[in-house]
Scaffold this motif. Sequence first.
Motif, PDB file in Angstrom:
ATOM      1  N   GLY A  64      36.220   4.368 -54.941  1.00 37.70           N
ATOM      2  CA  GLY A  64      36.718   3.005 -55.097  1.00 37.70           C
ATOM      3  C   GLY A  64      38.181   2.926 -55.483  1.00 37.70           C
ATOM      4  N   ILE A 160      31.239   0.249 -55.026  1.00 37.15           N
ATOM      5  CA  ILE A 160      32.185   1.256 -55.508  1.00 37.15           C
ATOM      6  C   ILE A 160      33.269   0.656 -56.402  1.00 37.15           C
ATOM      7  N   GLY A 161      33.175  -0.629 -56.684  1.00 40.97           N
ATOM      8  CA  GLY A 161      34.131  -1.236 -57.624  1.00 40.97           C
ATOM      9  C   GLY A 161      35.571  -1.216 -57.145  1.00 40.97           C
ATOM     10  N   CYS A 162      35.774  -1.385 -55.828  1.00 37.97           N
ATOM     11  CA  CYS A 162      37.138  -1.288 -55.287  1.00 37.97           C
ATOM     12  C   CYS A 162      37.894  -2.596 -55.418  1.00 37.97           C
TER      13      CYS A 162
END
Lengths: 249, 637
Positions: A64, A160-162
Amino acid sequence: MNLTLHVWRQAGPSEAGRLVTYDAPDVSPEMSFLEMLDVVNERLIERGQEPIAFDHDCREGICGSCSLVINGVPHGPRRGTATCQLHMRTFSDGDHIWIEPFRARAFPIVRDLIVDRSAFDRIIQTGGFIGVSTGSAPDANAIPIPKAVADRSMDAAACIGCGACVAACPNASAMLFTAAKISHLGLLPQGRPERTKRALAMVQRMDLEHFGGCTNYGECHTACPKEIPLETIALLNRDYLKASLVSRD
Amino acid sequence: MELNANIPSGPIEKAWETHRFEMKLVSPANKRRYTIIVVGSGLAGASAAATLGELGYNVLCFTYHDSPRRAHSIAAQGGINAAKNYQNDGDSVYRLFYDTVKGGDFRSREANVHRLAEISLNIIDQCVAQGVPFAREYGGLLDNRSFGGAQVSRTFYARGQTGQQLLLGAYQALERQIAAGSVQMFTRSEMLDVVVVDGQARGIVTRDLVTGEVHSYAADAVVLGTGGYSNVFYLSTNAKACNVTAIWRAYKRGAAMANPCFTQIHPTCIPVAGDYQSKLTLMSESLRNDGRVWVPKAKDETRRARDIPEAERDYFLERKYPSFGNLAPRDIASRSAKEVCDEGRGVGDTGQGVYLDFADAIGRLGEDTIRERYGNLFEIYERITDENPYQVPMRIYPAPHYTMGGLWVDYNLMSTIPGLHVIGEANFSDHGANRLGASALMQGLADGYFVLPYTIGHYLATAKPGPVDTSHAAFGEVEQEIAHRTRRLLEIRGKRTVDSIHQELGRIMWNHCGMSRTAAGLSQALERIPALRDEFWQNVTVPGGNEQLNQSLEKAGRLADFLEFAELMCRDALDRSESCGGHFREEHQTSDGEALRDDEHYAHVSVWEYRGPEAAPVLHSEPLTFDHVALAQRSYK
Ligand SMILES: Cc1cc2nc3c(=O)[nH]c(=O)nc-3n(C[C@H](O)[C@H](O)[C@H](O)COP(=O)(O)OP(=O)(O)OC[C@H]3O[C@@H](n4cnc5c(N)ncnc54)[C@H](O)[C@@H]3O)c2cc1C
Ligand code: FES
């Protein structure tokens, strides 16, 4: 192939930024997008100029770290693909490519294409966990979980919290990110006890961090490299509504 | 240098339990008076920081990433081992212990490995309670798969994203402690040195990667969970930023380095495509459960894979190792692939590749089952190569992947600097000369959740570190050294980029200290590395300044350390005149090309002590004894 890049350069958070044009000659279609940027950077460094700063690490679409708005689209044109997994065969000789940072009030620019996404960590801090301390767990098979439920939980947990969802949203809402965590945990029996408390706290934090509200554009899902389902937002809304009804404060 | 492994006496099955009982405790009220620094927020660091926070210690946790969730652990795909025996296929703590000692080719400590196998049970319980969505069977119970080097199914997994899900579990536990105020998190902060006061580790010095400011932090104990050093090869499956700096600087302050030449080359990675290649991508070893590895029987074959008839294919792992077949351990599978490529039977444009073929499995189980098991891995492959592995076999080649070597630690995970503890891939502890698949995640979490939180309490309760803060002169001196070094790097303004020198180092290491090694090659590397280091310090160019986010400067600092570390790695490989596990010395092989150990002379841990910039490092050894698993030549035939 030969490409022309228009890249956002900004020395620091309070400095003015601008688009700078660079040539990218002899790009191989087998290169990844970030490898193409590496080659451009190597050339800049050889000329004593400062390379374009961008976040990246795993280069396999899982950490991410990478971001970038490519031709107006977070993570570029290919669906379900993070920037680091995008290959140059997606582009054609002679293309102009615009490369900008993820833009949102909650994601201040650090330098060039790097933004500060720590607001996501602070959302998790308010309730994105199951409150179990080390050593106090029962046997792993003590609670059977139907495969379909575990699978749905995993679909949401794949986030992935990107921050592409925020960058894509016209309101810069963090709804998909937050909903993914609420669904991942709330679908599992282990996560149920804290469910309402979690929804209330995380949504409140989202507002405090200056993310916008959700008005159901759905752009977040389209931009998401992990294609987190929109139904997670419905789950969040349900938990939040329930929480607001039972909440006494 | 005195090396005391502090292995508890008595029967191995009871050693950890007895030791836990005998260790001194810190009372709950006293815990918050102790400050512990944890460097790293991967599986090892995050699990340790969270658990120490839960116990009530005052924890400071550091990472160079922008969030703890980005640590390299996130990329682990295949799974995590545990001796649960849920499949009732004969697994047990003892079997996992046995497999790991044997798989490590008898170069690990029995007592450590036994403890690891015991704790494997607790890890799975803990992770499920945290909400890790492991794969399940239709009945709702946990599913398992098998991995290289084992004949039982003991690997737990979450699709092909096991590392991600385990790290998110630990990360969430960590964020919970941050919210509770017991852990303070420092992101985009790179540790550049350990500070030793009166012989004890008392703090660290960091550089803020956004502002360039240098900061000191004092503590009662320091923990390094800073990962492995595969990027010494430049191209590896590790994330781009993985580096040796933390453990190398600790080494130069007195922490001994163990078995630096023990590195693992993973057999199933996507082959190199071109000069611009920035990293290599792993295809999880779990693929070898259903994929068959082969090359054409004939040299210089030009037909496409599908056009080569069955009779003209060589399924070389199945042929050479009939009982383990495609699931032979990693070192053996990698070396076999290199052999067939060296013979001129490799596939793909470069000839550096072998097929991993799913046609049989798809025929037997159907495409849907294969998609269910490996869908995301197939997707990764397709994205990178533009080939559809449901239709044509994958091409794979070995790549550097994991480092068994690392800082030496005793049974309590403490290095030779009192108070400095090392966990996860950064230490040398449990895998000997070769790590089995799905055992790194297990070790990182065992260290962080279940071992270190006990042993560090014992250290604090017995060493009773006195008051020290950052006004102590030792901190100022280290800060000065760091500032000086940064200035030097920025002032060289030579002609070569950091990456070009790193690539050159990588080639030296891959050719001479990679999959197979010789005395002549290593000696050559030992001449070339110092020359390249000189070239670096005279001719590198680092644009920009210190007081800013400067990625070239970060990389330059890390490469400077790799250039020193690489020499120690080759020295260690040269000294170990035997073959074992991933360390294959061509001079030492059986008549059919298997690794030939020399137990009489090398059944020990090689432990290196730093003696200053001008002196050669001194080699010590920790003898290894095998009381439970009889020393024997590994056989996977
Ligand atoms: C592609 C891939 C797949 C894998 N698959 C598996 C698998 O299926 N099963 C398995 O068991 N193992 C697997 N492994 C191995 C396993 O993932 C690693 O060994 C393990 O995750 C290492 O964890 P760690 O916590 O020790 O280190 P890491 O996860 O590497 O974390 C290191 C941490 O230290 C920090 N750090 C390092 N240096 C500094 C510094 N100087 N200052 C500040 N912070 C610093 C980093 O920011 C990071 O937070 C795989 C590895 C790779 C590369
Ligand atoms: S670099 Fe890790 S997701 Fe792109």
